[in-house]
Scaffold this motif. Structure first.
Motif, PDB file in Angstrom:
ATOM      1  N   THR A   1       0.909  -1.288  -0.018  1.00 44.05           N
ATOM      2  CA  THR A   1      -0.065   0.042   0.132  1.00 44.05           C
ATOM      3  C   THR A   1       0.726   1.157   0.018  1.00 44.05           C
ATOM      4  OG1 THR A   1      -0.200   0.322   2.278  1.00 44.05           O
ATOM      5  CG2 THR A   1      -1.733  -1.216   1.534  1.00 44.05           C
ATOM      6  N   ALA A   2       0.078   2.466  -0.099  1.00 42.77           N
ATOM      7  CA  ALA A   2       0.985   3.737   0.012  1.00 42.77           C
ATOM      8  C   ALA A   2       1.843   3.825   1.164  1.00 42.77           C
ATOM      9  CB  ALA A   2       0.067   4.950   0.036  1.00 42.77           C
ATOM     10  N   LYS A   3       1.415   3.196   2.378  1.00 42.58           N
ATOM     11  CA  LYS A   3       2.242   2.962   3.500  1.00 42.58           C
ATOM     12  C   LYS A   3       3.695   2.467   3.193  1.00 42.58           C
ATOM     13  CE  LYS A   3      -0.926   3.255   7.466  1.00 42.58           C
ATOM     14  NZ  LYS A   3      -0.986   2.515   8.674  1.00 42.58           N
ATOM     15  N   ASP A   4       3.571   1.325   2.497  1.00 44.56           N
ATOM     16  CA  ASP A   4       5.200   0.792   2.286  1.00 44.56           C
ATOM     17  C   ASP A   4       5.784   1.698   1.374  1.00 44.56           C
ATOM     18  OD1 ASP A   4       4.237  -1.690   3.629  1.00 44.56           O
ATOM     19  OD2 ASP A   4       2.670  -1.864   2.114  1.00 44.56           O
ATOM     20  N   GLU A   5       4.939   2.100   0.278  1.00 46.99           N
ATOM     21  CA  GLU A   5       5.743   2.895  -0.563  1.00 46.99           C
ATOM     22  C   GLU A   5       6.429   4.346   0.078  1.00 46.99           C
ATOM     23  OE1 GLU A   5       6.237   2.339  -3.914  1.00 46.99           O
ATOM     24  OE2 GLU A   5       4.112   0.944  -4.054  1.00 46.99           O
ATOM     25  N   ALA A   6       5.727   4.682   0.905  1.00 46.32           N
ATOM     26  CA  ALA A   6       6.158   5.955   1.823  1.00 46.32           C
ATOM     27  C   ALA A   6       7.491   5.550   2.656  1.00 46.32           C
ATOM     28  CB  ALA A   6       5.011   6.439   2.787  1.00 46.32           C
ATOM     29  N   LEU A   7       7.224   4.318   3.365  1.00 47.99           N
ATOM     30  CA  LEU A   7       8.513   4.045   4.142  1.00 47.99           C
ATOM     31  C   LEU A   7       9.571   3.707   3.266  1.00 47.99           C
ATOM     32  CD1 LEU A   7       9.594   3.420   7.024  1.00 47.99           C
ATOM     33  CD2 LEU A   7       8.591   0.902   6.770  1.00 47.99           C
ATOM     34  N   ALA A   8       9.381   2.861   2.230  1.00 51.69           N
ATOM     35  CA  ALA A   8      10.437   2.551   1.425  1.00 51.69           C
ATOM     36  C   ALA A   8      11.438   3.984   0.694  1.00 51.69           C
ATOM     37  CB  ALA A   8      10.043   1.830   0.342  1.00 51.69           C
ATOM     38  N   THR A   9      10.549   4.990   0.601  1.00 54.86           N
ATOM     39  CA  THR A   9      11.101   6.287   0.125  1.00 54.86           C
ATOM     40  C   THR A   9      11.900   6.980   1.383  1.00 54.86           C
ATOM     41  OG1 THR A   9       9.399   6.667  -1.412  1.00 54.86           O
ATOM     42  CG2 THR A   9      10.473   8.501  -0.824  1.00 54.86           C
ATOM     43  N   ALA A  10      11.279   6.870   2.448  1.00 58.53           N
ATOM     44  CA  ALA A  10      12.112   7.453   3.650  1.00 58.53           C
ATOM     45  C   ALA A  10      13.196   6.555   3.935  1.00 58.53           C
ATOM     46  CB  ALA A  10      10.891   7.305   4.776  1.00 58.53           C
TER      47      ALA A  10
END
Ligand code: H2B
Length: 76
Positions: free
Chosen positions: A62-71
């Motif tokens: 989900t977007a949460k995974d994408e956000a953590l990966a980017t961070a």
């Protein structure tokens, strides 16, 4: 780079030694707490492997995974 593996975001990281790998993991842990999203990961000596998925959504990306990966990428 991150790749999709079994409905999870996956990336392998390699460092100079265990000290650097663990310093990275410490930073990721603090980030994960801040974002309330936590990695499944493994560490052996200088290698760290991270798998991200959202259990709450049925173990998909989900977007949460994408956000953590980017961070996480910004820590490097
Ligand atoms: C209640 C709490 O927000 C949830 O259990 C969070 C915590 N960290 C999490 N981390 C990950 N990777 N996936 C989740 O679904 C998830 N859920």
């Amino acid at each position: 780079m991150w790749e999709e593996k079994n409905k999870q975001l996956y990336r392998a990281f390699e460092f100079k030694n265990f000290r650097d790998a663990f310093a990275f993991m410490t930073k990721v842990a603090l980030l994960a707490e801040k974002m309330d999203h936590h990695p499944y990961w493994t560490n052996v000596y200088n290698k760290v492997e991270i798998y991200l998925s959202t259990h709450d959504a049925g173990n998909v990306i989900t977007a949460k995974d994408e956000a953590l990966a980017t961070a996480i990428d910004k820590l490097l």
